[in-house]
Design a protein around this motif. Structure first.
Motif, PDB file in Angstrom:
ATOM      1  N   TYR A 152       0.767  -1.333  -0.040  1.00  0.00           N
ATOM      2  CA  TYR A 152      -0.002   0.309   0.175  1.00  0.00           C
ATOM      3  C   TYR A 152       0.937   1.748  -0.129  1.00  0.00           C
ATOM      4  CZ  TYR A 152      -3.774  -3.068   1.682  1.00  0.00           C
ATOM      5  OH  TYR A 152      -5.056  -4.110   1.374  1.00  0.00           O
ATOM      6  N   CYS A 153       1.916   1.632   0.431  1.00  0.00           N
ATOM      7  CA  CYS A 153       3.240   1.839   0.731  1.00  0.00           C
ATOM      8  C   CYS A 153       4.236   1.640  -0.352  1.00  0.00           C
ATOM      9  CB  CYS A 153       3.065   2.759   1.972  1.00  0.00           C
ATOM     10  SG  CYS A 153       4.100   1.800   3.254  1.00  0.00           S
ATOM     11  N   PRO A 154       4.897   3.246  -0.500  1.00  0.00           N
ATOM     12  CA  PRO A 154       6.151   3.128  -1.165  1.00  0.00           C
ATOM     13  C   PRO A 154       7.322   2.256  -0.548  1.00  0.00           C
ATOM     14  CG  PRO A 154       5.604   4.754  -1.241  1.00  0.00           C
ATOM     15  CD  PRO A 154       4.949   4.493  -0.679  1.00  0.00           C
ATOM     16  N   GLU A 155       7.071   1.676   0.928  1.00  0.00           N
ATOM     17  CA  GLU A 155       7.940   1.265   1.772  1.00  0.00           C
ATOM     18  C   GLU A 155       8.744   0.294   0.970  1.00  0.00           C
ATOM     19  OE1 GLU A 155      11.211   1.342   5.028  1.00  0.00           O
ATOM     20  OE2 GLU A 155       9.469   2.785   4.592  1.00  0.00           O
ATOM     21  N   LEU A 156       9.889  -0.125   1.066  1.00  0.00           N
ATOM     22  CA  LEU A 156      11.402  -0.890   0.975  1.00  0.00           C
ATOM     23  C   LEU A 156      12.416  -1.868   1.698  1.00  0.00           C
ATOM     24  CD1 LEU A 156      11.185  -1.894  -2.845  1.00  0.00           C
ATOM     25  CD2 LEU A 156      13.146  -0.783  -2.220  1.00  0.00           C
TER      26      LEU A 156
ATOM     27  N   GLY B 114      10.046  -8.512   5.407  1.00  0.00           N
ATOM     28  CA  GLY B 114      10.786  -7.366   5.092  1.00  0.00           C
ATOM     29  C   GLY B 114      10.879  -6.785   6.913  1.00  0.00           C
ATOM     30  N   HIS B 115      11.055  -5.612   7.387  1.00  0.00           N
ATOM     31  CA  HIS B 115      10.906  -5.097   9.158  1.00  0.00           C
ATOM     32  C   HIS B 115       9.446  -5.309   9.692  1.00  0.00           C
ATOM     33  CE1 HIS B 115       9.674  -1.342   8.327  1.00  0.00           C
ATOM     34  NE2 HIS B 115      10.878  -0.921   6.715  1.00  0.00           N
TER      35      HIS B 115
ATOM     36  N   CYS C 242       3.603   2.205   8.393  1.00  0.00           N
ATOM     37  CA  CYS C 242       3.104   2.467   6.942  1.00  0.00           C
ATOM     38  C   CYS C 242       1.473   3.235   7.933  1.00  0.00           C
ATOM     39  CB  CYS C 242       1.921   0.882   7.107  1.00  0.00           C
ATOM     40  SG  CYS C 242       1.183   0.883   5.542  1.00  0.00           S
ATOM     41  N   GLN C 243       1.126   4.408   7.389  1.00  0.00           N
ATOM     42  CA  GLN C 243       0.025   5.176   7.231  1.00  0.00           C
ATOM     43  C   GLN C 243      -0.958   5.247   6.349  1.00  0.00           C
ATOM     44  OE1 GLN C 243       1.542   8.857   8.064  1.00  0.00           O
ATOM     45  NE2 GLN C 243       2.244   8.544  10.358  1.00  0.00           N
ATOM     46  N   ALA C 244      -0.912   4.404   5.594  1.00  0.00           N
ATOM     47  CA  ALA C 244      -1.524   3.664   4.207  1.00  0.00           C
ATOM     48  C   ALA C 244      -2.751   3.297   4.389  1.00  0.00           C
ATOM     49  CB  ALA C 244      -0.826   2.451   3.154  1.00  0.00           C
TER      50      ALA C 244
ATOM     51  N   ARG D 166      -3.840  -2.896  10.655  1.00  0.00           N
ATOM     52  CA  ARG D 166      -2.543  -3.613  10.655  1.00  0.00           C
ATOM     53  C   ARG D 166      -1.106  -3.440  11.837  1.00  0.00           C
ATOM     54  NH1 ARG D 166      -2.421  -2.034   5.320  1.00  0.00           N
ATOM     55  NH2 ARG D 166      -1.106  -1.128   5.883  1.00  0.00           N
ATOM     56  N   ASP D 167      -2.292  -2.644  12.849  1.00  0.00           N
ATOM     57  CA  ASP D 167      -1.189  -2.298  13.816  1.00  0.00           C
ATOM     58  C   ASP D 167       0.126  -0.666  13.625  1.00  0.00           C
ATOM     59  OD1 ASP D 167      -0.824  -1.124  16.905  1.00  0.00           O
ATOM     60  OD2 ASP D 167       0.185  -3.350  16.624  1.00  0.00           O
ATOM     61  N   GLY D 168      -0.072  -0.674  11.891  1.00  0.00           N
ATOM     62  CA  GLY D 168       0.693   0.403  11.941  1.00  0.00           C
ATOM     63  C   GLY D 168       1.537  -0.365  10.533  1.00  0.00           C
TER      64      GLY D 168
END
Length: 400
Positions: free
Chosen positions: A295-299, A305-306, A311-313, A319-321
């Motif tokens: 949903y967001c550009p985080e990579l 993943g970490h 996440c603010q999408a 998802r508790d952020g």
């Protein structure tokens, strides 16, 4: 009998249509309103998730297989890089990708002094060349009533977006937690991919194993001497060096002193560096995993993943952020910016909103090099739509 008559009539009509098309082919170019930009990724809505690279059914099948393998207590040998070792044949590719990135930044920095770059101060729209287009696609909060963009002069940062990722000292270790988000260095994701593939940088140390890791009952067993937990994060790792990396590309300190006399030489070398970097990154991503949020550009470069809750999408409260991790694509890694293609940049024509269905699009870097005189590859043929003749303003109503 009736069927034979209908078939003969259809054949006659088909031959007549083919002969008419052949006759029209000698008259001149035909205008087409059918979209030929099939290779361009579709812009997603706010509540829409990124498409899966691997199908959901295939992911479920792999999950069921892994679950069955974890029930059996046995030693499972792994292949590189899953066992912590490097893939020998991809080490030169990683060095070439990192060197091409430095050359690309150098060429874009030089050409941006001659070709203006504009960006909209309200949305994410970017335009290469002067004058900026007047296509009304600015549909965000605070935009004008006619949806025209508010242009400002930009630079390299608007053409080459930098996607950052956490630097992992051990790519097979535990994921970065939320409390460690300020202790772990964040660097460009492409640089992190090259480091994990075999590039050694003194400012970003990483663990290189000499003996492989084994999997027993779903757990990774490392027979090497483990480092203490206190040295896993923070020590000997300089934090927040990503800005310095952007200004001075790694591996080329004198990045503006390239052996070219004219600006076209920079464009040709930059186009070559872009193709080498993109092709090499695709080759590395097939072996070394890269994860992105749906949903967001985080990579995050690595097998997983970490766990940072940032996440603010769409529906991040459920998802508790935390991010919804899935397999990334090359556009997620490079964060490719697509701009409208100007077929004749030296004419000074303005791209208008009424003719936008005849215009093509290109990655901003490719568009920047093409306006200087570099030759665009065949992969971008359907995106730039050079086969479509843009009619004049007085000929728009005559187009069929």
């Amino acid at each position: 009998m009736f069927h034979r008559r209908v078939t003969s009539v259809l054949n006659l009509r088909g031959n007549a249509i083919l002969s008419t098309v052949k006759d029209l082919g000698n008259v001149g170019p035909l205008y087409s309103t059918v979209s030929a930009m099939e290779a361009l990724p579709r812009k997603l809505k706010k509540a829409e998730k990124k498409p899966w690279v691997t199908s959901v059914n295939e992911l479920k099948r792999r999950a069921r297989y892994d679950k069955q393998e974890r029930r059996v207590v046995r030693e499972v040998p792994l292949r590189p890089p899953e066992n912590g070792l490097l893939v020998e044949k991809l080490i030169p590719v990683a060095h070439h990708v990192l060197a091409s990135r430095a050359q690309l930044l150098a060429c874009v920095s030089r050409i941006s002094e001659e070709i203006p770059i504009y960006f909209c101060s309200l949305c994410t729209e970017v335009h290469v060349g002067h004058p900026p287009h007047k296509i009304r696609t600015c549909n965000v909060s605070g935009s004008q009533k006619n949806k025209e963009h508010t242009w400002q002069r930009g630079g390299v940062d608007h053409v080459l977006l930098v996607v950052q990722s956490f630097h992992l000292y051990d790519r097979l270790g535990r994921a970065v937690s939320h409390n460690e988000r300020l202790e772990v260095d964040r660097i460009p994701a492409l640089v992190e991919l090259c480091i994990q593939a075999g590039v050694d940088l003194p400012e970003y140390p990483t663990r290189r194993r000499k003996f492989p890791v084994y999997r027993v009952a779903g757990k990774l067993i490392d027979f090497e001497k483990r480092f203490p937990k206190d040295e896993l994060f923070g020590k000997d790792i300089e934090t927040f060096r990503s800005k310095e990396t952007i200004k001075k590309p790694i591996g080329d300190r004198n990045y503006l002193n390239l052996p070219y006399d004219d600006i076209k030489g920079f464009a040709m070398r930059g186009m070559e560096a872009w193709e080498i970097m993109r092709t090499g990154a695709i080759q590395l991503m097939k072996t070394y995993g890269v994860q992105t949020c749906g949903y967001c550009p985080e990579l995050q470069v690595g097998p997983k993943g970490h766990r940072v809750r940032q996440c603010q999408a769409f529906k991040h409260q459920m998802r508790d952020g935390q991010h919804a991790w899935q397999e990334a694509t090359i556009d997620d890694l490079l964060s490719t910016v697509y701009v409208w293609h100007v077929q004749n940049p030296h004419a000074g024509d303005v791209l208008v909103d009424s003719m936008k269905r005849y215009y093509g699009k290109l990655p901003a870097v490719v568009e920047l090099f093409s306006q200087v005189g570099a030759q665009v590859g065949d992969d971008y043929y359907h995106m730039m739509r050079d086969d479509v003749v843009v009619p004049g303003l007085d000929e728009e109503k005559l187009v069929v």
